[in-house]
Every structure is written in structure tokens, then in C-alpha cells.
Design a protein around this motif. Structure first.
Motif, PDB file in Angstrom:
ATOM      1  N   ASP A 123      -8.346   6.750  10.242  1.00  8.63           N
ATOM      2  CA  ASP A 123      -8.140   7.055   8.792  1.00  8.63           C
ATOM      3  C   ASP A 123      -7.774   5.907   8.213  1.00  8.63           C
ATOM      4  N   ASP A 124      -8.648   5.300   7.451  1.00  6.49           N
ATOM      5  CA  ASP A 124      -8.394   4.088   6.386  1.00  6.49           C
ATOM      6  C   ASP A 124      -7.490   4.179   5.342  1.00  6.49           C
ATOM      7  N   ARG A 125      -7.400   5.551   4.792  1.00  6.82           N
ATOM      8  CA  ARG A 125      -6.506   5.672   3.848  1.00  6.82           C
ATOM      9  C   ARG A 125      -5.072   6.034   4.332  1.00  6.82           C
ATOM     10  N   ALA A 126      -4.995   6.641   5.710  1.00  9.10           N
ATOM     11  CA  ALA A 126      -3.743   6.671   6.107  1.00  9.10           C
ATOM     12  C   ALA A 126      -3.261   5.368   6.531  1.00  9.10           C
ATOM     13  N   ALA A 127      -3.884   4.425   6.859  1.00  6.78           N
ATOM     14  CA  ALA A 127      -3.653   3.112   7.297  1.00  6.78           C
ATOM     15  C   ALA A 127      -3.031   2.399   6.270  1.00  6.78           C
ATOM     16  N   ALA A 128      -3.811   2.580   5.013  1.00  3.03           N
ATOM     17  CA  ALA A 128      -3.220   1.869   3.984  1.00  3.03           C
ATOM     18  C   ALA A 128      -1.851   2.275   3.357  1.00  3.03           C
ATOM     19  N   GLU A 129      -1.355   3.242   3.735  1.00  5.23           N
ATOM     20  CA  GLU A 129      -0.023   3.819   3.616  1.00  5.23           C
ATOM     21  C   GLU A 129       0.919   3.848   4.767  1.00  5.23           C
ATOM     22  N   ASP A 130       0.532   3.449   5.577  1.00  2.00           N
ATOM     23  CA  ASP A 130       1.187   3.183   7.035  1.00  2.00           C
ATOM     24  C   ASP A 130       1.808   1.877   6.877  1.00  2.00           C
ATOM     25  N   LEU A 131       3.212   1.887   7.267  1.00  4.18           N
ATOM     26  CA  LEU A 131       3.851   0.776   7.034  1.00  4.18           C
ATOM     27  C   LEU A 131       3.699  -0.528   8.191  1.00  4.18           C
ATOM     28  N   THR A 132       3.260  -0.116   9.305  1.00  2.00           N
ATOM     29  CA  THR A 132       2.938  -0.773  10.705  1.00  2.00           C
ATOM     30  C   THR A 132       1.556  -1.308  10.630  1.00  2.00           C
ATOM     31  N   LEU A 133       0.663  -0.671   9.766  1.00  2.00           N
ATOM     32  CA  LEU A 133      -0.858  -0.839   9.612  1.00  2.00           C
ATOM     33  C   LEU A 133      -1.245  -1.654   8.120  1.00  2.00           C
ATOM     34  N   SER A 134      -0.272  -1.727   7.469  1.00  2.00           N
ATOM     35  CA  SER A 134      -0.492  -2.407   6.051  1.00  2.00           C
ATOM     36  C   SER A 134       0.575  -3.346   5.702  1.00  2.00           C
ATOM     37  N   ALA A 135       0.186  -3.882   4.462  1.00  2.00           N
ATOM     38  CA  ALA A 135       1.154  -4.816   3.805  1.00  2.00           C
ATOM     39  C   ALA A 135       0.984  -4.837   2.574  1.00  2.00           C
ATOM     40  N   PRO A 136       2.033  -4.907   1.639  1.00  2.00           N
ATOM     41  CA  PRO A 136       2.248  -4.969   0.213  1.00  2.00           C
ATOM     42  C   PRO A 136       1.551  -6.163  -0.239  1.00  2.00           C
ATOM     43  N   LEU A 137       0.907  -5.911  -1.638  1.00  2.00           N
ATOM     44  CA  LEU A 137       0.269  -7.117  -2.062  1.00  2.00           C
ATOM     45  C   LEU A 137       0.873  -7.602  -3.426  1.00  2.00           C
ATOM     46  N   ASP A 138       1.113  -8.780  -3.515  1.00  2.00           N
ATOM     47  CA  ASP A 138       1.876  -9.557  -4.557  1.00  2.00           C
ATOM     48  C   ASP A 138       0.732  -9.598  -5.441  1.00  2.00           C
ATOM     49  N   ASP A 139      -0.316 -10.373  -5.182  1.00  2.00           N
ATOM     50  CA  ASP A 139      -1.436 -10.595  -6.108  1.00  2.00           C
ATOM     51  C   ASP A 139      -2.233  -9.425  -5.998  1.00  2.00           C
ATOM     52  N   ASP A 140      -2.621  -8.536  -6.754  1.00  2.00           N
ATOM     53  CA  ASP A 140      -3.224  -7.249  -6.589  1.00  2.00           C
ATOM     54  C   ASP A 140      -4.331  -6.958  -7.679  1.00  2.00           C
ATOM     55  N   PRO A 141      -5.389  -7.723  -7.805  1.00  2.00           N
ATOM     56  CA  PRO A 141      -6.270  -7.673  -8.837  1.00  2.00           C
ATOM     57  C   PRO A 141      -6.786  -6.081  -8.588  1.00  2.00           C
ATOM     58  N   ALA A 142      -7.022  -5.583  -7.595  1.00  2.00           N
ATOM     59  CA  ALA A 142      -7.833  -4.219  -7.525  1.00  2.00           C
ATOM     60  C   ALA A 142      -6.664  -3.022  -7.699  1.00  2.00           C
ATOM     61  N   SER A 143      -5.471  -3.473  -7.922  1.00  2.00           N
ATOM     62  CA  SER A 143      -4.409  -2.153  -8.129  1.00  2.00           C
ATOM     63  C   SER A 143      -4.360  -1.389  -6.876  1.00  2.00           C
ATOM     64  N   ILE A 144      -4.301  -1.663  -5.783  1.00  2.00           N
ATOM     65  CA  ILE A 144      -4.241  -0.612  -4.780  1.00  2.00           C
ATOM     66  C   ILE A 144      -2.983  -0.831  -4.232  1.00  2.00           C
ATOM     67  N   GLY A 145      -1.973  -1.490  -4.486  1.00  2.00           N
ATOM     68  CA  GLY A 145      -0.609  -1.502  -3.988  1.00  2.00           C
ATOM     69  C   GLY A 145      -0.532  -2.186  -2.606  1.00  2.00           C
ATOM     70  N   ARG A 146      -1.094  -1.628  -1.563  1.00  2.00           N
ATOM     71  CA  ARG A 146      -0.833  -2.250  -0.313  1.00  2.00           C
ATOM     72  C   ARG A 146      -2.097  -2.056   0.365  1.00  2.00           C
ATOM     73  N   GLN A 147      -2.567  -2.930   1.332  1.00  2.00           N
ATOM     74  CA  GLN A 147      -3.663  -3.313   1.794  1.00  2.00           C
ATOM     75  C   GLN A 147      -3.622  -2.939   3.283  1.00  2.00           C
ATOM     76  N   ALA A 148      -4.461  -2.344   3.843  1.00  2.00           N
ATOM     77  CA  ALA A 148      -4.711  -1.768   5.427  1.00  2.00           C
ATOM     78  C   ALA A 148      -4.744  -3.318   6.182  1.00  2.00           C
ATOM     79  N   ASN A 149      -4.397  -3.570   6.910  1.00  2.00           N
ATOM     80  CA  ASN A 149      -4.740  -4.737   8.184  1.00  2.00           C
ATOM     81  C   ASN A 149      -6.062  -4.489   8.714  1.00  2.00           C
ATOM     82  N   TYR A 150      -6.253  -2.981   8.902  1.00  2.00           N
ATOM     83  CA  TYR A 150      -7.496  -2.777   9.743  1.00  2.00           C
ATOM     84  C   TYR A 150      -8.518  -1.319   8.730  1.00  2.00           C
TER      85      TYR A 150
END
Length: 288
Positions: A123-150
Motif C-alpha cells: 500500500d503506497d499511501r500507507a507506506a508514505a505515513e509509516d515512519l519506518t517506510l518513509s521520511a519527512p521532506l525538508d524541501d517539498d515542492p510537491a507539498s506531500i509532507g513525507r515521501q515513502a522510500n518504497y
């Protein structure tokens, strides 16, 4: 001592109240405040129970419909959709893979802190909110907050096994909402075949024109990078073409400046080195 006679009639003129709490409640006047509040609360409780039961019972159907809608959009953006086709059968032609964005390598079956990355259920969306599978974005032009690693990507191959297209998930914020979609890239890893959004809440008649077939058709055969893919990322959504030339330009939506800017930002983010570029480089080198 004899027990009291319970069958003796009540004294003349005296009203005897019988029954328990429910009887006394029903005997209250209709305009009694306590009775009105109690009835309202009871109706709310019963209605909430029915709504909750309906939500639980319909959840599997909703999940199946969401999965089917996703398949439809993948088939459409790849150019395989026709009226009346069996979508599930057409979707079977695609190879799903869980991709590690940082390396551009497939991570199918990898175990990440007890979570097995299965391309059929990831589940890509769940991965973007999972702290173990994603990371916060400092530079975030797409305004997505966190980016999934997978993320899950889809390959479409020709009959001889050679690569035809890759379908990549993209998303980012427009004017009012996050736009979720797929972009199809040709086997050269640099030519866009199509772009399609399947979920958003942009303004009807303005930003919602991202769904207009005429605008979507503008993306066909546009190029991502200069120098055959080895140069800079040049694809742009704007009112005027970039210095790189019209082959890197998609006209902005009329009257929807912020939605157009959002699409430009999310496309340039996901197709950059922070997104799918490590994977597309492998595609261009013929490793996929």
C-alpha cells in the motif's frame, strides 16, 4: 398479620400509576424536555449503529472497487483500455514491483522491520505515513509532507519480453487537494506516453480540467530530459515553452494557474533524482 390486599380498588378520585420506568416515561407529556432529549439520543444511537454496521459490511466492496478503479487507470494510461474489455484480464499483462526509490532497484519480498514488501499487496499511501517506510521532506515542492522510500511501479512488456512501458505513481498538491495519478514512460526512459489523474478535488471547469482528454493528450511524446535523457530535467507545465524547446512543454490549464503549478511541481519532483530518476536511468541503460 395478614398481607395487604393488592386488589383493593383505589380510593375514589385517586389515579394509581402502575408499571415500571418505561411506562412512566411513555406517560410523560410529549413536550417534556427530558423525554425529548432522551428520544433524540436514542434515535442517534440507533442510527449510528446502522451506519457503523453498513460501513463495516460495505468495506470489502469499497476496497474491491478502489482496486478495480486503480487497475482501470493503469490500463488507460498505458493505452490498453477499450470499452467492454475485461479490465482484470488486461491488468494481468502488467508486472507490479516494489521499487526502492533511492537505488532504483526492485525490493520485492524485502523484509523491512518485519514488513514484507509484497508487490501484490503493498500500500503506497500507507507506506508514505509509516515512519519506518518513509521520511519527512525538508524541501517539498510537491507539498506531500513525507515521501515513502518504497513505491509500486508497473512494467508492461512486449510479447518477446522486451520492455514496452513503465507506469509510475505520482502525486502532489494542487489548489484544493492532493492529485493522485500515474505517468506512463516509454521504453527509452525519457519519452512520456501519457499522464492520468484518478483522484483529486480541484475546481470543476478549471483545475479539474486535468481530466480533460484534450489536455491529457498534450503529454504524449513529450520528453523528460535533454540529450536523450542524459541531460537536465526539462519537462515543464507552463504558459510558455522552456528554453529547451516545445518538446519539453505542456500548456498550463487556462484559468487554473495554481493547479497547473501543482502539476508542474509534482511531475518535476517525482521524475527528479529524489524520485524515479535512479530507476529511469536503469531503464535507459536497458537493465529492466
Amino acid at each position: 398479620m395478614n398481607p395487604p390486599d393488592r386488589d383493593l380498588p383505589a380510593p375514589e378520585g385517586e389515579v394509581v400509576k402502575t408499571g415500571g420506568f418505561l411506562r412512566r416515561f411513555l406517560d410523560m407529556p410529549a413536550d417534556n424536555t427530558a423525554k425529548t432529549v432522551a428520544v433524540a439520543l436514542g434515535l442517534c444511537l440507533v442510527a449510528s449503529m446502522f451506519v457503523s454496521a453498513a460501513a463495516v459490511s460495505l468495506r470489502p466492496l469499497q476496497e474491491r472497487n478502489a482496486a478495480l478503479d486503480k487497475q482501470v487507470n493503469i490500463v488507460q494510461v498505458a493505452g490498453l483500455y477499450e470499452d467492454g474489455i475485461d479490465v482484470a484480464e488486461a491488468f494481468d499483462a502488467f508486472e507490479p514491483h516494489v521499487l526502492e526509490l533511492a537505488t532504483g532497484e526492485f525490493a520485492d519480498g524485502a523484509d523491512i522491520e518485519g514488513q514484507v514488501l509484497d508487490p501484490l499487496t503493498f500500500d503506497d499511501r500507507a507506506a508514505a505515513e509509516d515512519l519506518t517506510l518513509s521520511a519527512p521532506l525538508d524541501d517539498d515542492p510537491a507539498s506531500i509532507g513525507r515521501q515513502a522510500n518504497y513505491v509500486t511501479v508497473y512494467l508492461l512488456r512486449n510479447e518477446d519480453g522486451s520492455l514496452d512501458k513503465v507506469i509510475l505513481p505520482v502525486y502532489g498538491y494542487g489548489l484544493w487537494s492532493t492529485l493522485y495519478g500515474f505517468i506512463a514512460i516509454e521504453e527509452d526512459g525519457n519519452t512520456i506516453y501519457g499522464l492520468q489523474f484518478y483522484e483529486h478535488a480541484e475546481t470543476p471547469g478549471l483545475g479539474a480540467e486535468v481530466d480533460n482528454p484534450r489536455w491529457k493528450a498534450l503529454w504524449n511524446e513529450k520528453l523528460l530530459r535533454t540529450d536523450g535523457g542524459d541531460g537536465e530535467l526539462a519537462i515543464t507545465v507552463a504558459k510558455t515553452a522552456p528554453p529547451a524547446g516545445p518538446e519539453y512543454h505542456v500548456d498550463a490549464l487556462s484559468g487554473a494557474t495554481l493547479t497547473s503549478r501543482g502539476v508542474d511541481n509534482l511531475i518535476r519532483f517525482w521524475l527528479s533524482e529524489r524520485g524515479f530518476e535512479p530507476f529511469l536511468e536503469r531503464v535507459r541503460e536497458g537493465e529492466i
